[in-house]
Motif scaffolding. Structure first.
Motif, PDB file in Angstrom:
ATOM      1  N   GLN A 113       0.835  -1.204   0.000  1.00 19.24           N
ATOM      2  CA  GLN A 113       0.000   0.000   0.000  1.00 19.24           C
ATOM      3  C   GLN A 113       0.869   1.253   0.000  1.00 19.24           C
ATOM      4  O   GLN A 113       0.584   2.225  -0.704  1.00 19.24           O
ATOM      5  N   TYR A 117       1.516   5.101  -2.366  1.00 21.74           N
ATOM      6  CA  TYR A 117       1.754   6.483  -1.948  1.00 21.74           C
ATOM      7  C   TYR A 117       3.022   7.027  -2.601  1.00 21.74           C
ATOM      8  O   TYR A 117       3.063   8.167  -3.080  1.00 21.74           O
ATOM      9  N   ALA A 142      -8.102  -6.040  -2.024  1.00 22.15           N
ATOM     10  CA  ALA A 142      -8.225  -4.841  -1.185  1.00 22.15           C
ATOM     11  C   ALA A 142      -7.111  -3.853  -1.475  1.00 22.15           C
ATOM     12  O   ALA A 142      -7.335  -2.636  -1.570  1.00 22.15           O
ATOM     13  N   VAL A 143      -5.875  -4.343  -1.626  1.00 22.18           N
ATOM     14  CA  VAL A 143      -4.752  -3.441  -1.929  1.00 22.18           C
ATOM     15  C   VAL A 143      -4.914  -2.845  -3.318  1.00 22.18           C
ATOM     16  O   VAL A 143      -4.638  -1.661  -3.534  1.00 22.18           O
ATOM     17  N   TRP A 145      -7.694  -2.157  -4.753  1.00 21.25           N
ATOM     18  CA  TRP A 145      -8.713  -1.110  -4.614  1.00 21.25           C
ATOM     19  C   TRP A 145      -8.100   0.176  -4.051  1.00 21.25           C
ATOM     20  O   TRP A 145      -8.380   1.284  -4.520  1.00 21.25           O
ATOM     21  N   LEU A 146      -7.238   0.029  -3.044  1.00 20.49           N
ATOM     22  CA  LEU A 146      -6.595   1.202  -2.447  1.00 20.49           C
ATOM     23  C   LEU A 146      -5.660   1.883  -3.440  1.00 20.49           C
ATOM     24  O   LEU A 146      -5.553   3.116  -3.463  1.00 20.49           O
ATOM     25  N   HIS A 147      -4.968   1.093  -4.270  1.00 23.84           N
ATOM     26  CA  HIS A 147      -4.138   1.689  -5.316  1.00 23.84           C
ATOM     27  C   HIS A 147      -4.996   2.512  -6.273  1.00 23.84           C
ATOM     28  O   HIS A 147      -4.595   3.601  -6.709  1.00 23.84           O
ATOM     29  N   MET A 149      -7.711   4.039  -5.521  1.00 26.69           N
ATOM     30  CA  MET A 149      -8.067   5.266  -4.805  1.00 26.69           C
ATOM     31  C   MET A 149      -6.954   6.309  -4.879  1.00 26.69           C
ATOM     32  O   MET A 149      -7.220   7.516  -4.905  1.00 26.69           O
ATOM     33  N   ARG A 150      -5.689   5.841  -4.928  1.00 23.65           N
ATOM     34  CA  ARG A 150      -4.567   6.779  -5.028  1.00 23.65           C
ATOM     35  C   ARG A 150      -4.676   7.630  -6.292  1.00 23.65           C
ATOM     36  O   ARG A 150      -4.261   8.783  -6.314  1.00 23.65           O
ATOM     37  N   ALA A 172     -11.337  -3.322  -8.641  1.00 23.96           N
ATOM     38  CA  ALA A 172     -10.543  -2.094  -8.714  1.00 23.96           C
ATOM     39  C   ALA A 172     -10.493  -1.527 -10.126  1.00 23.96           C
ATOM     40  O   ALA A 172     -10.545  -0.303 -10.315  1.00 23.96           O
ATOM     41  N   LEU A 214     -16.732  -2.176   0.202  1.00 28.29           N
ATOM     42  CA  LEU A 214     -16.241  -0.993  -0.505  1.00 28.29           C
ATOM     43  C   LEU A 214     -17.017  -0.750  -1.797  1.00 28.29           C
ATOM     44  O   LEU A 214     -17.420   0.380  -2.102  1.00 28.29           O
ATOM     45  N   ASP A 512      -5.391  10.585   0.462  1.00 29.03           N
ATOM     46  CA  ASP A 512      -6.578  10.275   1.258  1.00 29.03           C
ATOM     47  C   ASP A 512      -6.922  11.357   2.274  1.00 29.03           C
ATOM     48  O   ASP A 512      -7.662  11.101   3.220  1.00 29.03           O
TER      49      ASP A 512
END
Length: 565
Positions: A113, A117, A142-143, A145-147, A149-150, A172, A214, A512
């Motif tokens: 994650q 960033y 999940a990771v 999906w977070l990528h 979001m970045r 994602a 999510l 975020d």
């Protein structure tokens, strides 16, 4: 002769293409076969299949991602391990990108994650190809999906690259396409929802359930924007029934109350009783449903039950209060925060957070006396922590910021009574305390400008802007410096294009942050782009739905956007 040579060359070229296609098809068939072998009962066959898939390298990525959502848990687990072993860099990657990805497959999920960033802190044109690679082939849904979001704040810059990329179907990537194609957003998110539900049904693991949550939240928000209430309900019900998600059951209760159907809310409470047992948030919703049906005494009794839950757990009451605050139900939120304060004598973190929330509630209600009381108590708590040997350094900025906030509150109250001299005195005290506090300078700039002191106002802002630029040169990776400068410039009507660049940089470093998104939204409004302001402010509210200021500002931006149409 030339004629025959041409024919022979044509035959040779045709054979070359045919052989290439044959090779490609053979590789695809072998990859498919080896993935099937990952489900073999023979460990030898499984190990051999894994080694062959690793040798296929990047060609095996898409099939392995597909296997993550397959019906066989063993195959999915092995596919995730093999994806991590494949190379993550490409020859054309810029050096900072290659360095960030060098050990990617060996990292923990949290470390991976963090790589997202690092990449989004680089200029977008350098990081987008690598980010799309991670979003497409990251072993963890999940990771991935977070990528995704970045990248969200930079969708307008990345749109062409996203639409041109070949990405495997997973939640994602569907989400990324929904942002890139707003006209097809619901269609894309319905595809994400179907994919996520299939994965959860096949695997039943916690991560699959979390990804479902999510996706459901984003899809429900899209339905809500179009007032498609039956679809909103269907989405939450599927999540509650298929994954046992208590939050989805709460959403069903809240939706029924919002839509004016308190009996349905009460029915949902009873239907999902096993999911919601011991959940204070559900009791508050049930109390609201009873009161809406005229049973105020019953509602008060259920509220009392909610407040009596978890007599040794202040954090549970803080969590309930934050949830209720996000719904805009300040009366119930206030009771939960007061309960958290009552129970948290030995938990200073909860005590501080609960009192900060109470200050927000009272500020929103226009009760400056109670807001001041809570902030002064928080200030005393920080000062006490200093004195008992916890060290001054960790709390120095908090104490200074609280004192400035109290002086700003004083200045605001003096402004309401028309006492400009007292207002200016409070603001100048705050400037002495923190010479470069953006909100203090913005308030003083506005006051001086109105009183004919434009030159002094401009000088104050100019000195502060110079200070922030110098600090940015010393600490180029500190996002708050960029945000403070952007906020200061935007709210004093100076250099809006530069303010936008600084704001965008803060978000590259911390994608975020609701506060940084709020700054960028304000800048776009001042640039005459209210629709863009609404877009960024919605993202800020999604990150902090309990922030009353963010919600109110979103309403203002939406009104401005409606006027501009």
């Amino acid at each position: 002769m030339k004629h025959w040579l041409s024919i022979l060359c044509g035959v040779a070229l045709t054979c070359g293409v045919s052989f290439a296609q044959t090779d490609t098809n053979a590789v695809a068939r072998d990859i498919e076969w080896q993935i099937k072998n990952l489900g073999s009962e023979s460990r030898v066959l499984r190990d051999l299949a894994g080694e062959k898939l690793v040798r296929h390298g990047a060609a095996a990525r898409e099939a392995l991602v597909g296997a993550l959502a397959g019906p066989q848990r063993q195959v999915a687990e092995l596919a995730a391990q093999l994806l991590a072993r494949l190379p993550w860099t490409e020859p054309e990657d810029p050096l900072p990108v290659a360095e960030a990805l060098r050990r990617y497959g060996e990292m923990s999920a949290a470390e991976r994650q963090a790589v997202g960033y690092r990449l989004t802190a680089l200029p977008v044109e350098k990081s987008v190809p690598a980010m799309l690679r991670l979003i497409s082939f990251e072993p963890s849904e999940a990771v991935a999906w977070l990528h995704a979001m970045r990248l969200r704040p930079w969708i307008s810059k990345c749109r062409e690259a996203i639409l041109a990329a070949r990405m495997p179907p997973r939640p994602a990537t569907w989400r990324l396409l929904a942002w890139a194609q707003p006209e097809r957003a619901i269609e894309r998110m319905e595809q994400a929802w179907a994919t996520a539900r299939g994965r959860a049904k096949n695997s039943g693991d916690r991560e699959a359930g979390a990804v479902c949550d999510l996706v459901a939240r984003d899809l429900a928000a899209l339905y809500r924007a179009q007032k498609r209430w039956p679809d909103v309900e269907r989405c939450w019900r599927q999540l509650a029934d298929e994954t046992g998600n208590a939050g989805a059951a709460l959403e069903l209760m809240a939706l029924a109350i919002e839509r004016g159907h308190p009996k349905q809310a009460e029915a949902e409470w009873k239907h999902y009783g096993s999911l919601l047992a011991g959940d204070g948030r559900a009791l508050h919703l049930a109390a609201r449903a009873l009161a809406a049906q005229g049973d105020r005494a019953g509602g008060d009794a259920v509220t009392a039950t909610a407040l009596s839950l978890h007599p040794n757990d202040a954090r549970a009451h803080l969590t309930a209060g934050i949830y209720l605050m996000g719904r805009g139900w300040l009366d119930a939120a206030e009771k939960e925060f007061l309960r958290a304060v009552e129970l948290s004598a030995s938990d200073q973190e909860v005590q501080l957070r609960a009192r900060f929330r109470l200050a927000d509630v009272y500020g929103h209600r226009g009760n400056p006396a109670k807001e001041t009381e809570q902030l002064e108590t928080v200030l005393h708590l920080f000062e006490a922590l200093q004195q008992i040997g916890r060290g001054a350094e960790p709390f120095a900025d908090e104490i200074k910021d609280l004192r400035c906030r109290l002086l700003l509150l004083q200045a605001k109250n003096h402004a309401k009574t028309g006492d400009a001299a007292a207002q200016e005195k409070a603001l100048r005290e705050a400037v002495k305390l923190w010479p470069h506090h953006p909100d203090v300078l913005i308030a003083l700039h506005e006051l001086l400008r109105k009183r004919g002191g434009a030159a002094e106002a401009g000088a104050l802002v100019g000195d502060a802007a110079k200070y922030y630029r110098e600090r940015i040169a010393e600490q180029p990776d500190e996002p708050n410096l960029y945000n403070n400068l952007a906020w200061l410039l935007a709210n004093t009507g100076r250099e809006l294009d530069e303010a936008r660049r600084f704001s965008q940089k803060s978000l590259e470093l911390a994608p975020d942050s609701a506060a940084y998104l709020d700054t960028l939204a304000e800048i776009h409004l001042r640039l005459g782009q209210p629709a863009r302001a609404v877009e960024f402010q919605k993202q800020a509210v999604e990150l902090e739905p309990e922030s009353l200021d963010l919600v109110e500002r979103l309403k203002r931006f939406e009104q401005e956007a409606a006027k501009s149409k």
